[in-house]
Scaffold this active site. Structure first.
Site, PDB file in Angstrom:
ATOM      1  N   CYS A  79      -5.836   3.990  -2.844  1.00  0.00           N
ATOM      2  CA  CYS A  79      -6.388   2.821  -2.461  1.00  0.00           C
ATOM      3  C   CYS A  79      -8.618   2.318  -3.545  1.00  0.00           C
ATOM      4  O   CYS A  79      -7.374   1.371  -3.933  1.00  0.00           O
ATOM      5  CB  CYS A  79      -6.670   2.890  -1.120  1.00  0.00           C
ATOM      6  SG  CYS A  79      -5.495   3.776  -0.455  1.00  0.00           S
ATOM      7  N   SER A 110      -8.418   1.564   5.460  1.00  0.00           N
ATOM      8  CA  SER A 110      -7.255   2.174   5.612  1.00  0.00           C
ATOM      9  C   SER A 110      -7.212   2.509   7.285  1.00  0.00           C
ATOM     10  O   SER A 110      -7.906   3.089   7.482  1.00  0.00           O
ATOM     11  CB  SER A 110      -6.757   3.539   4.643  1.00  0.00           C
ATOM     12  OG  SER A 110      -6.284   3.370   3.186  1.00  0.00           O
ATOM     13  N   HIS A 143       1.456   1.948   3.888  1.00  0.00           N
ATOM     14  CA  HIS A 143       0.470   3.596   3.969  1.00  0.00           C
ATOM     15  C   HIS A 143       1.001   3.861   5.734  1.00  0.00           C
ATOM     16  O   HIS A 143       0.978   3.143   6.203  1.00  0.00           O
ATOM     17  CB  HIS A 143      -1.051   2.781   4.017  1.00  0.00           C
ATOM     18  CG  HIS A 143      -1.908   3.609   3.454  1.00  0.00           C
ATOM     19  ND1 HIS A 143      -2.353   4.758   4.774  1.00  0.00           N
ATOM     20  CD2 HIS A 143      -2.853   3.947   2.868  1.00  0.00           C
ATOM     21  CE1 HIS A 143      -3.456   5.429   3.810  1.00  0.00           C
ATOM     22  NE2 HIS A 143      -3.145   5.345   2.680  1.00  0.00           N
ATOM     23  N   ASP A 200       0.494  -1.531   0.147  1.00  0.00           N
ATOM     24  CA  ASP A 200      -0.140   0.244   0.337  1.00  0.00           C
ATOM     25  C   ASP A 200       0.679   1.373  -0.347  1.00  0.00           C
ATOM     26  O   ASP A 200       1.626   1.596   1.009  1.00  0.00           O
ATOM     27  CB  ASP A 200      -1.481  -0.084   1.021  1.00  0.00           C
ATOM     28  CG  ASP A 200      -1.919   1.279   1.335  1.00  0.00           C
ATOM     29  OD1 ASP A 200      -2.006   1.900   0.119  1.00  0.00           O
ATOM     30  OD2 ASP A 200      -2.625   1.215   1.953  1.00  0.00           O
ATOM     31  N   ASP A 201       0.515   1.710  -1.312  1.00  0.00           N
ATOM     32  CA  ASP A 201       2.067   3.526  -1.313  1.00  0.00           C
ATOM     33  C   ASP A 201       3.392   3.164  -1.511  1.00  0.00           C
ATOM     34  O   ASP A 201       3.870   4.092  -1.412  1.00  0.00           O
ATOM     35  CB  ASP A 201       1.735   4.285  -0.295  1.00  0.00           C
ATOM     36  CG  ASP A 201      -0.229   4.900   0.374  1.00  0.00           C
ATOM     37  OD1 ASP A 201      -0.856   4.201  -0.493  1.00  0.00           O
ATOM     38  OD2 ASP A 201      -0.389   5.569   0.807  1.00  0.00           O
ATOM     39  N   LYS A 233      -5.344  -5.505   4.360  1.00  0.00           N
ATOM     40  CA  LYS A 233      -6.446  -4.444   3.500  1.00  0.00           C
ATOM     41  C   LYS A 233      -7.273  -4.938   3.261  1.00  0.00           C
ATOM     42  O   LYS A 233      -7.087  -4.939   1.705  1.00  0.00           O
ATOM     43  CB  LYS A 233      -5.493  -3.297   3.301  1.00  0.00           C
ATOM     44  CG  LYS A 233      -6.191  -2.086   2.948  1.00  0.00           C
ATOM     45  CD  LYS A 233      -5.765  -0.845   2.534  1.00  0.00           C
ATOM     46  CE  LYS A 233      -5.920   0.425   1.787  1.00  0.00           C
ATOM     47  NZ  LYS A 233      -5.444   1.279   2.248  1.00  0.00           N
ATOM     48  N   ASN A 291      -0.334   2.394  -5.474  1.00  0.00           N
ATOM     49  CA  ASN A 291      -0.265   3.479  -6.175  1.00  0.00           C
ATOM     50  C   ASN A 291       0.923   3.952  -5.559  1.00  0.00           C
ATOM     51  O   ASN A 291       1.920   3.474  -4.196  1.00  0.00           O
ATOM     52  CB  ASN A 291      -1.845   4.371  -5.765  1.00  0.00           C
ATOM     53  CG  ASN A 291      -1.815   4.371  -3.584  1.00  0.00           C
ATOM     54  OD1 ASN A 291      -2.853   3.883  -3.060  1.00  0.00           O
ATOM     55  ND2 ASN A 291      -0.980   5.064  -3.278  1.00  0.00           N
ATOM     56  N   ARG A 339      -7.740  -1.001  -5.765  1.00  0.00           N
ATOM     57  CA  ARG A 339      -7.977  -2.272  -5.546  1.00  0.00           C
ATOM     58  C   ARG A 339      -8.792  -2.950  -6.455  1.00  0.00           C
ATOM     59  O   ARG A 339      -9.130  -4.325  -7.313  1.00  0.00           O
ATOM     60  CB  ARG A 339      -8.570  -2.198  -3.978  1.00  0.00           C
ATOM     61  CG  ARG A 339      -7.029  -2.101  -3.882  1.00  0.00           C
ATOM     62  CD  ARG A 339      -6.973  -1.393  -1.799  1.00  0.00           C
ATOM     63  NE  ARG A 339      -6.153  -0.837  -1.583  1.00  0.00           N
ATOM     64  CZ  ARG A 339      -5.012  -1.753  -0.682  1.00  0.00           C
ATOM     65  NH1 ARG A 339      -5.577  -2.493  -0.593  1.00  0.00           N
ATOM     66  NH2 ARG A 339      -3.792  -1.460  -0.868  1.00  0.00           N
ATOM     67  N   HIS A 395     -11.099  -2.218   1.701  1.00  0.00           N
ATOM     68  CA  HIS A 395     -10.769  -1.170   1.532  1.00  0.00           C
ATOM     69  C   HIS A 395     -11.414  -0.793   0.863  1.00  0.00           C
ATOM     70  O   HIS A 395     -11.304  -0.026  -1.078  1.00  0.00           O
ATOM     71  CB  HIS A 395      -9.597  -0.403   1.421  1.00  0.00           C
ATOM     72  CG  HIS A 395      -9.470   1.419   1.854  1.00  0.00           C
ATOM     73  ND1 HIS A 395      -8.979   1.910   1.860  1.00  0.00           N
ATOM     74  CD2 HIS A 395     -10.891   2.131   1.680  1.00  0.00           C
ATOM     75  CE1 HIS A 395      -9.668   3.554   1.612  1.00  0.00           C
ATOM     76  NE2 HIS A 395     -10.779   3.336   2.042  1.00  0.00           N
TER      77      HIS A 395
HETATM   78 MG    MG Z   1      -2.801   2.747  -1.401  1.00  0.00          MG
END
Ligand code: MG
Length: 486
Positions: free
Chosen positions: A75, A153, A229, A35-36, A128, A282, A79, A130
């Site tokens: 996010c 998140s 994240h 994530d991120d 996660k 991302n 996804r 989301h």
């Molecule tokens: Mg993200």
């Protein structure tokens, strides 16, 4: 003998027939989703501040893509694209869903888990989600046999450093307590900072248990890390391990987790028949300064359709099937995972249109294999078509974006403000200029016109708020229409 309800006798029969006929068994599938995590955050993509030996091993033993994209730089949108094989706009989910959002994936959409389950696979989601907090939208209702993780998140949380200055009552008005879920049930009503420290380890332990349990059965494991994240946390064991501060420790702990997954496959004797994919949802959340990752020199980061927001690492490994140590420079996207897995499983694609394409020829270095996409399109915010890529060219469409260029972040996990900027109609050659510095639109008017024709086709299909287009190919999300968030 009692069997899980989803394993029908038809599936068992087809497995037996495959054995009798000598046909190759279909692979189990693992999707590891960070994530991120930025384009420049892994050793195999140029990170030097810390080591990522297990992710580098994944790259060395498989294939590494240099021009791999997400559908959107945020996010939930990203996804849903991975899990449905569709641009997020097609399935009606954009942005990041908040804890109170009443929407999720429409029940008529087919997820990757449902695709796998349809072929008799055991399925598990860990980490996660989301993609909707209400029960109809949780993983168990979208093809997964089990789920352990957070519904959204880890920063949608009353302990977020950004709300520390508020009273406890005010914090709770901003964010409700963050729950941990097992299946559809809340098993921890209030995730604490101490709990967050153990997230990556808990996810890993659950994933390893699942792999051991399913060693004799085809499976699909979706391991979606909450990290890196913000807010960042690592276990006590991982603290200081990277020698590069908290962010490095977080990446190192994810790398250790990947190592445990790979080692488990070897130990259980299922390494040769498991396809392992790794990517990120991302680019880095740059406003968090030292708590953000690196775009590896690409322009901007999360929340923009510049390359730093949408281009991510992508690794794929299947010993003996995917040639080791190759680099693919053709453009591809997370939407391609779904049809690629469908092909490998011999599964029919959904009747509803999907946007992804089969990557198998590229993954396996078939002669002349090219990107299966004429163009890739990038939507952000609420139905804004902000950019597209066709071949080596990227066209930026006029829009406002948040910029972090020229700014420096803090080192304490508190974000600084972005600056709002205006992008014009701009053209970049991504091979010569991956940092998107030299706008060639004025020098290439005919090419710009040609790309705008492709953009227009997309606008008619999926709409574009920036030019007031209503797309005719957008399908509804699940839940109330007014719940759509940008
Ligand atoms: Mg993200």
């Amino acid at each position: 003998m009692s069997l899980p309800a989803h394993i029908g006798w038809v599936s068992i029969l087809s497995l037996l027939l495959a054995g009798v006929s000598g046909a190759a068994p279909t692979p189990s599938v693992i999707v590891l989703f960070a994530d991120d995590l930025g384009y420049g955050d892994l050793g195999c993509y140029g990170a030097t501040a810390y080591a990522t030996p297990n992710l580098d091993r994944l790259a060395n033993e498989g294939v590494r893509f240099t021009d791999f994209y997400v559908s959107s730089p945020v996010c939930s949108a990203s996804r849903v694209a991975l899990l449905t094989g569709c641009y997020h706009e097609r399935v009606g989910i954009s942005g990041a869903l908040g804890p109170a959002s009443p929407i999720g994936i429409h029940p008529d959409e087919t997820t990757l888990a449902e695709l796998c389950r349809g072929k008799g696979y055991a399925t598990a989601a860990v980490g996660k989600w989301h993609l909707g907090r209400p029960e109809p939208f949780l993983p168990l209702q979208h093809g997964f046999d089990s789920f352990l993780g957070l519904p959204y998140s880890n920063d949608m949380w009353p302990h977020h450093p950004g709300v520390k200055h508020l009273s406890p009552e005010e914090r709770l008005k901003r964010w409700p307590p963050l729950p941990l879920l097992e299946g559809n049930q809340v098993v921890d009503e209030e995730v604490t900072p101490q709990d967050q420290r153990l997230l990556t380890r808990s996810y890993t332990a659950r994933a390893v248990d699942f792999l051991r349990e399913k060693r004799d059965h085809p499976f699909f494991l979706y391991l979606a890390y909450s990290m890196p994240h913000v807010p960042l946390f690592v276990s006590p064991e991982a603290e200081g391990k990277s020698g590069a501060g908290l962010y490095g420790d977080v990446i190192r702990e994810i790398d250790d987790s990947v190592g445990e997954v790979l080692d488990t496959l070897v130990k259980e004797g299922i390494d040769d028949n498991t396809l392992v994919l790794f990517t990120s949802d991302n680019g880095p959340w740059l406003s968090y300064g030292k708590h953000a990752g690196s775009s590896g020199g690409l322009r901007e980061g999360k929340g923009t359709c510049w390359e730093g927001g949408i281009r991510v690492p992508f690794l794929a490994r299947w010993p003996g099937k995917i040639p080791a140590g190759r680099i693919v420079r053709e453009p591809a996207m997370t939407i391609d995972v779904f049809p690629t897995v469908a092909r490998l499983l011999g599964a029919e694609l959904p009747k509803r249109r999907i946007d992804g394409q089969d990557l198998w020829p590229l993954l396996t270095a078939q002669p002349g294999a090219k990107s299966p996409h004429d163009s890739l399109f990038f939507y952000f915010l609420s139905n804004e078509l902000q950019a597209m890529r066709s071949g080596d060219w990227k066209l930026i469409l006029p829009h406002k974006y948040r910029s972090f260029e020229g700014k420096s972040g803090r080192d304490d996990g508190i974000p600084v403000e972005y600056e709002s900027k205006d992008a014009g109609l701009e053209l970049y050659h991504l091979v010569d200029d991956p940092g998107e510095r030299k706008d060639l639109a004025a020098q290439q008017p005919q090419l710009v016109e040609k790309l705008l024709e492709k953009v227009e086709v997309m606008r008619q299909d999926l709409g574009d708020r920036l030019t007031s287009r209503q797309g005719n190919g957008i399908r509804p999300h699940g839940g109330t229409p007014q719940g759509r968030k940008s």
